[in-house]
Design an enzyme around this catalytic site. Structure first.
Site, PDB file in Angstrom:
ATOM      1  N   GLU A 194      31.007  23.574   8.706  1.00  0.00           N
ATOM      2  CA  GLU A 194      29.792  22.764   8.851  1.00  0.00           C
ATOM      3  C   GLU A 194      30.074  21.295   8.581  1.00  0.00           C
ATOM      4  OE1 GLU A 194      25.536  22.019   6.683  1.00  0.00           O
ATOM      5  OE2 GLU A 194      26.316  24.077   6.640  1.00  0.00           O
ATOM      6  N   SER A 233      30.231  29.783   1.951  1.00  0.00           N
ATOM      7  CA  SER A 233      29.873  28.794   0.939  1.00  0.00           C
ATOM      8  C   SER A 233      28.618  29.188   0.185  1.00  0.00           C
ATOM      9  CB  SER A 233      29.679  27.430   1.595  1.00  0.00           C
ATOM     10  OG  SER A 233      29.214  26.474   0.660  1.00  0.00           O
TER      11      SER A 233
END
Length: 342
Positions: free
Chosen positions: A136, A234
């Protein structure tokens, strides 16, 4: 005495919401629908979401996972970009090669991209709070020219950062960060740079915040806290940290029932349980079933939010019909023997 009565007792504090978020659900659905419409193979650049069960399931349906577009032959089959987002150079290359591509970037990640671009349009240097190397972060930094985005990972990075113009700074964040950690970094930035511009809306996504809030509520005085998720997820790793900070004696990331630390699970324990946003519910169900085989389990459901978000897929595949087993997979559930979704 029955077998159930002879089992030691175990209490599970089960968090709600947990597991798949709307962005993950949409991304998986895009791959499944593309396979239905275009046949095999459908290429997927990087893992569509960070979960081995999901990736292997899609691979079994005919998805082919690749690292880069250069790994894809010119065979006319579509490529799907992962939910984490991609640098602008990736769709540009796909268009140059006249490839059919479907962008499964989570709409909330796309919102962060737009916020970063807005900062730049207004002449601000963009600060991205996130973890180096995460897909990301790579995708967000790749929306802007080289050097336009500075990555801030820690409060130490804030202390060392000296911008050309302290009055022209704007920040955004990775969507899957720890809310508490990010708040500390933002406070440090605002203290050092009083004119720092915030994004127009919260960057950390609703699903990350909701799952962390539920874990915070469930964690106090738990003996163990299981977070179902992948090591490269994450948001799942952040949930482990949140659980321990909120009062659990030990947080543990588990990919499935095979990771349960049986030697550490004892009678009359209180165990917290949640799942990262890319973890299907079937993995949580399997863990609960395994615990029930050894213990007399009491489930305490701890719900802190109700999620109703839904992100529709693109129009080109929206009307493709899905079978019951496809819907079960997309939603992360097990298909029951009668054909319904369990």
């Amino acid at each position: 005495m029955s077998n159930l009565q002879s089992r030691p007792k175990l209490t599970i504090r089960l968090c709600e919401p947990r597991g798949f978020c709307a962005g993950v659900d949409r991304a998986i659905q895009i791959v499944v629908l593309a396979l239905k419409k275009y046949g095999t193979p459908v290429y997927v650049r990087h893992e569509i979401v960070h979960n081995k069960y999901v990736v292997e399931g899609l691979r079994g349906m005919g998805a082919v996972f690749v690292k880069e577009l250069t790994d894809i032959p010119d065979d006319g089959q579509p490529v799907v970009f992962s939910a984490h987002g991609v640098p602008k150079s990736v769709p540009a290359e796909a268009e140059r090669r006249e490839m059919l591509y479907l962008d499964a970037t989570c709409p909330l990640v796309s919102k962060v991209h737009k916020q970063a671009m807005r900062h730049m349009r207004l002449g601000r240097q963009v600060l991205l709070i996130g973890h180096r190397g995460h897909p990301e972060v790579v995708g967000t930094m790749g929306q802007l020219p080289d050097g336009a985005v500075i990555l801030i990972e820690t409060e130490e990075d804030v202390a060392q950062f000296e911008p050309a113009d302290p009055a022209m700074l704007g920040f955004v964040t990775q969507t899957t960060l720890s809310v508490d950690d990010t708040a500390g970094i933002i406070v440090a930035l605002q203290k050092k740079f009083p004119l720092l511009s915030a994004p127009s809306s919260e960057s950390i996504c609703y699903a990350t915040t909701n799952r962390q809030d539920a874990v915070k509520a469930a964690a106090p005085e738990t003996d163990l806290f299981f977070i179902v998720g992948a090591p490269n997820s994450s948001n799942s790793r952040r949930l482990v940290e949140v659980a321990e900070r909120a009062g659990s004696r030990r947080g543990l990331l588990v990919q499935g029932k095979m990771d349960l630390p049986w030697q550490d699970i004892g009678p009359d324990m209180v165990i917290g349980m949640s799942a990262g946003a890319s973890a299907p519910e079937i993995l949580t169900d399997d863990i609960l079933d395994s615990l029930r085989e050894r213990f007399d389990v009491t489930i305490e459901l701890l719900q802190t939010a109700i999620e109703t978000e839904n992100f529709p897929v693109m129009r080109s595949i929206r009307d493709v019909p899905l079978e019951t087993e496809d819907m079960a997979f997309v939603n992360g559930h097990r298909q029951a023997s009668n054909g319904s979704v369990a």
